[in-house]
Design an enzyme around this catalytic site. Sequence first.
Site, PDB file in Angstrom:
ATOM      1  N   SER A 273     -10.100  -0.923   7.109  1.00 52.94           N
ATOM      2  CA  SER A 273      -9.393  -0.747   5.844  1.00 52.94           C
ATOM      3  C   SER A 273      -8.615  -1.963   5.371  1.00 52.94           C
ATOM      4  O   SER A 273      -8.069  -1.930   4.274  1.00 52.94           O
ATOM      5  CB  SER A 273      -8.452   0.464   5.918  1.00 52.94           C
ATOM      6  OG  SER A 273      -9.146   1.620   5.541  1.00 52.94           O
TER       7      SER A 273
ATOM      8  N   LYS B 200       0.844  -1.198   0.000  1.00 52.66           N
ATOM      9  CA  LYS B 200       0.000   0.000   0.000  1.00 52.66           C
ATOM     10  C   LYS B 200       0.878   1.247   0.000  1.00 52.66           C
ATOM     11  O   LYS B 200       1.925   1.290   0.671  1.00 52.66           O
ATOM     12  CB  LYS B 200      -0.902  -0.032   1.240  1.00 52.66           C
ATOM     13  CG  LYS B 200      -1.948   1.074   1.322  1.00 52.66           C
ATOM     14  CD  LYS B 200      -2.819   0.841   2.550  1.00 52.66           C
ATOM     15  CE  LYS B 200      -3.908   1.894   2.697  1.00 52.66           C
ATOM     16  NZ  LYS B 200      -4.765   1.625   3.879  1.00 52.66           N
TER      17      LYS B 200
ATOM     18  N   SER C  41      -9.662   1.879   2.427  1.00 50.63           N
ATOM     19  CA  SER C  41      -8.439   2.476   1.898  1.00 50.63           C
ATOM     20  C   SER C  41      -7.395   1.481   1.419  1.00 50.63           C
ATOM     21  O   SER C  41      -6.540   1.840   0.616  1.00 50.63           O
ATOM     22  CB  SER C  41      -7.831   3.448   2.916  1.00 50.63           C
ATOM     23  OG  SER C  41      -7.145   2.791   3.928  1.00 50.63           O
TER      24      SER C  41
END
Length: 536
Positions: free
Chosen positions: A221, A116, A197
């Site tokens: 998330s 990420k 996210s």
Amino acid sequence: MNRITTPRRAVLALGTAAAAAPWLGGTRSPARAAGDPGADSTGLAELGITGLRRRMADGRLDAEQLTRHYLDRVERLDPLLNAVIEVNPDALREARRLDAEGDPRKPLHGIPVLLKDLVETADRMHTTAGSLALEGLRPAADATVAARLRAAGAVVIGKTNLSEWAGGMSLTHHAGWSARGGQTRNPYKLDRSPNESSSGTAAAVAAGLCVAGIGTETNGSIIDPASANCVVGVKPTVGLVGRGGVIPGVPSQDSVGPIARTVRDAAILLGTLVGVDGRDPATRASRGHFFRDYTRFLDADGLRGARIGVPRTTYFGYSDHADEIAERAIATLRKAGATVVDPADIPTAERLEDLPSSMVVQAYEIKRALNAYLADAPGEHPRSLAELIAFNRAHADRELRYVRQDGLETVQRLDFTEREYREALATNHRLSRAEGIDAVLRRFRLDALVMPTTGPPAKIDLIRGDSYGGGSSTPAALAGYPAVSVPAGFASGLPVGLTFMGTAWSEPVLLRLAHAYEEASRVRRPPTYRPADVGF
């Protein structure tokens, strides 16, 4: 980060959404492939870490071949998904180096992973949280998790898109949108949200753009995008995995964890990530609680004799589809030998979802954590939250094209004293721990709780924001406790996951139960990349 919540998850909804039309993405337009765009004649895309390492050990595969395979899939499939924000230009060089070393004993030798875009890497890639404000940011050192993955033999092939600033931009829910990366789309239906996210990582893992990946969670998330993209997500106990070098959100709640296609692969990854991190004081509490090999806890018969509770209040009833899938999953648990206590409600469930102290904690921590990070990060960029807000206004044609920054502005405006913060944090912990998760586990002598992770993914709506119908993440988020989401079923082809939740440091138990359920149910299937006009 994630959604900053006031009553009913509001003061900072830190999330963004996904879309199928080309104009919702970055500069690339979706590929036009005949037949199944995800078709894989090599048979590698769905193989797990154990199978891939077996091929390497047999001499049928090497790290360079495997890395090239996944880079080719990124090139071919990611124009449909916008899941990968940046490819590592040195990935093949890293793979060749591993092949030259000739030592396949490392647990992730030659395994391509995606991180990420909150995870710092000391290479030619950027670390930007999806923001144009941090373009060009190249840290001097790897984040602790990136360094540990490389030490275990993994090949970092790129960074994944996310909800910008981990969702902290806007009070409106827009999962998977960032100004730098565009809109991530759900591979099961391209007009659906990838949810929360860590959406880029989950979509990329589901589509076979990597073997596994790294996400972060403050509240939902990891487990929510795992549910929406039919993969496994592990949100560890806060402090189990070091967060040094990861762009922060809410430190009392932030976790870094694996996203994979199977529980076994997630367990392998988790074992490489854990341990005390000199850059993260919270990890000192993990001494005596972490394991280098979580696969030893996996048992296909691991549900037999387990006591599992079903918290109905709050965590059922928001989605008929999710409820139906969860009921089938509960029947599977019973059939596999578990004792199911139903209902086994979390006493404070309703209060946790409408908790003013949650807003105080998140606003207080985000402001201080982001100010500290921006002040210390190298390069030319905003040095404070106030400067970041000003940057976004100055570049509103790109930064604020679809998503307002009322989330960041709310955090900047709110001002709580340290005493107010400490009292709010103590309230969060008391209601979610001793009077919440721990209370129901103790009362019914339970090993874990189980509930639907969230409903089927909603349609992307960049103008009004995604609809968010409910989910199971809040208790573990406020407590800093672990949760594992596993694929549980489909509603008209849209995935829904099942969450196993427990007390602090209960990852071995949760992984055992999740693996046994996965083996008993065998729900997961590869994505179909359906266009927007198919199904409901």
